[in-house]
Motif scaffolding. Structure first.
Motif: not given
Lengths: 400, 400
Positions: A262, A286, A290, A376-378, A385-387, A389
């Motif tokens: 990150q 971002h 999303q 961020d990591d997804y 998508l799920e974040r 982070t």
């Protein structure tokens, strides 16, 4: 921090049976898995060994050192001693000698001398590169794997939050890096970050203050940093943090093999409205991701949409690096290695699939001024998508 | 901590001309140096590049990224852009096309896919493995290189001394490791430790308390440790330090590319007279080394003398590991990589030469009890040995 956790048997079994399907499709009799990370993926151990993986039936882990430990760590049933490298060929003969003609190996990482040694001792075998197949298989994460990455994101979040209390004007980049190294390890970081690509190496963090954020380097990353020696020309250097400049911090941590990666932009005081606007642009990229990302969307589309947004706001020249430092991607898979698939890149037309996990890192580099970015990591889910982070996307303002 | 220091031009010139003599002796037209550490050795930079090194005349560094930085860091005169990997062949054609028929490459590390790609594009070339030649060349250190290792030994010494104030009963191994990581980086450690051998990796320290000191692993080292995950099964784990047990700590630091590697046994309270006697034995093996080692002495002799001493005192079964964990060496060269030549090993009959630098690590492993050892760094001088390590060889006793 928990005690030592082995890879569950069902994980290893699923991975092996999926890979055996690929071997069947490619008409390969089997594979010799020799790289430690791939061995870990298919067996649950990185003990010094070679994994014999036939197209059908039970794989055999042939272990040089430590045999006891491989047996403790791996759920595989067939784990045998390999006294020295040469006894590999005797073992293969016993296992499946006559039916072992076309064999997959990891040509992207296997040293040439090992390849020539295999060719010499197995002269009737045809060797085929299966590294791309392994990378594509590893691209889709199981819930178990996602759970490991979640643990790593917790350690990164904790570090970012704690840094808010640690960073002070006048501190060197290297001191900040030292604190990140301390916190990572204390919270269970496994001690190294792994990259698959030839000659690529990384430190646990990049701490890039002011104009250092625009220094490019050999690393395949939009940001580089001076480092403190040409022998490891990346990351934190001896520059002291100043007020009113962006301090870009990339932080990676590995838990049970799985890494989180990150980036946040810190600041003491204020940065110019121009740089604040650049940061907003990264956050909007971002938000676009999303909205747009879901199974079926080609990765390349997400890259072009991101670049389009940056260009529209006048950041085309600064997008993902500047000049020769510009890199042709905005995201990369994370897992046991930091440079996994999928790539969110113009030439990577692969569609998103459920279970992919990637780091997404819109970054703007301004020569002389520094780096602005949010990484961020997804996780790709069935619907979007799920974040993963845990940290807010805003600028992190240091008091004082 | 000083500012960034480039490798002096005279260093690079000497290394290149010595290697060109080897190329001439082996009747090679030149070499393509592709591994980052070797590129650093011959050019002073690890920027993403390939070094074209003809048998005679000026080498050419062909750089993908960062060209500007390669030109800043390297004293080489001929540094040119290489737009992509394929343009390598055009560049070679322009440089020395017709005379480039027998070419040295680093087969011990170069991935197979690169080798096959070279063969495809340079079909008339004969490729010869020069990795052993490079390793033998790098075995002899210049005063400049020794000076870098000295700086690394200072950081290790500082860390060992400071640990005396930090270590407390009940602290986990991982916490101690975290402090070592912090101190290293703060004092200028370059951020990674490099090993050349396939699949070998290391953390910055091994903190091995009590019985954990006897846990073996994949690492080619007498001690291993549990680590905190099978994904990186070595070094510090979650065990808490106790009174009256040996706490073995291996610590490595890199300055300007050059590494120091040392080991000390710490303790809180007392350890048994048996373990104290084992520690004395390790110190006496060092004293023997300092008496016997000088230019001309075969490395293997020093190994046999060491083992003989250990056997005489009844430690034959515990010498350099126990059971399957036993390793066949007691010392190894250090430099840009931690696993350099010379090996102080039964099969390494090479004689000591002035300028060699090696870590010497008599280690006794007692299952259930732990690890006892003393590892120091030595320079071979004209008349004998100089101990580069700054720390006393005794047990380090923690107050409290």
């Amino acid at each position: 921090m928990t005690d030592i956790e082995n890879v569950p048997e069902v994980e290893v079994q699923k991975r092996i049976s999926r890979f055996q399907e690929i071997l069947a499709k490619k008409n390969l009799d089997g594979a010799l898995i020799m790289q430690n990370v791939d061995i870990f993926y298919f067996s649950g151990t990185i003990q010094n060994s070679i994994l014999f993986l036939p197209q059908r039936g039970e794989p055999c882990l042939m272990v040089q050192k430590s045999l006891d430990r491989a047996r403790e760590e791996s759920p595989l049933k067939n784990i045998v001693p390999m006294n020295n490298r040469k006894s590999l060929f005797q073992l293969i003969g016993e296992l499946d000698g006559d039916n072992f003609r076309s064999v997959g190996i990891e040509m992207d990482v296997l040293p040439t001398s090992y390849y020539l040694w295999l060719k010499e001792h197995l002269p009737t075998c045809q060797f085929v590169d299966v590294s791309e197949d392994i990378r594509r298989l590893r691209m889709i994460k199981s819930p178990y794997e996602v759970n490991q990455i979640r643990k790593a994101t917790e350690v990164v979040h904790w570090g970012f939050m704690k840094l808010g209390e640690i960073i002070k004007e006048g501190m060197t980049e290297l001191e900040v890096d030292a604190h990140l190294a301390f916190m990572a390890r204390r919270n269970g970081h496994m001690g190294i970050m792994r990259m698959r690509a030839w000659n690529q190496e990384m430190t646990i963090s990049h701490v890039l203050s002011g104009e250092n954020g625009a220094v490019t380097t050999f690393l395949n990353s939009p940001h580089g940093g001076t480092g403190n020696t040409p022998a490891m020309a990346q990351g934190a250097g001896n520059r002291r943090l100043r007020r009113n400049e962006p301090i870009g911090i990339d932080y990676g941590v590995g838990i049970n093999g799985y890494m989180s990666d990150q980036f946040r932009t810190f600041l003491i005081g204020e940065i110019s409205p121009d740089l604040e606007r650049a940061h907003d642009c990264c956050v909007r990229i971002h938000e676009m991701l999303q909205r747009e990302a879901r199974p079926g969307v080609p990765c390349s589309n997400l890259y072009f949409l991101s670049r389009g947004l940056a260009q529209k706001e006048g950041y085309g020249d600064f997008f993902m690096g500047y000049g020769e430092g510009q890199v042709p991607f905005i995201g990369h898979g994370i897992g046991l290695e930091i440079d996994e698939y999928p790539l969110i890149a113009p030439r990577f037309s692969q569609e998103l699939k459920e279970g992919m996990v990637f780091a997404f890192e819109p970054t703007l580099i301004f020569p002389g001024a520094g780096v602005i970015g949010v990484e961020d990591d997804y996780l790709v889910t069935a619907s979007g998508l799920e974040r993963l982070t845990l940290t807010d996307q805003g600028l992190i303002r240091i008091r004082g």
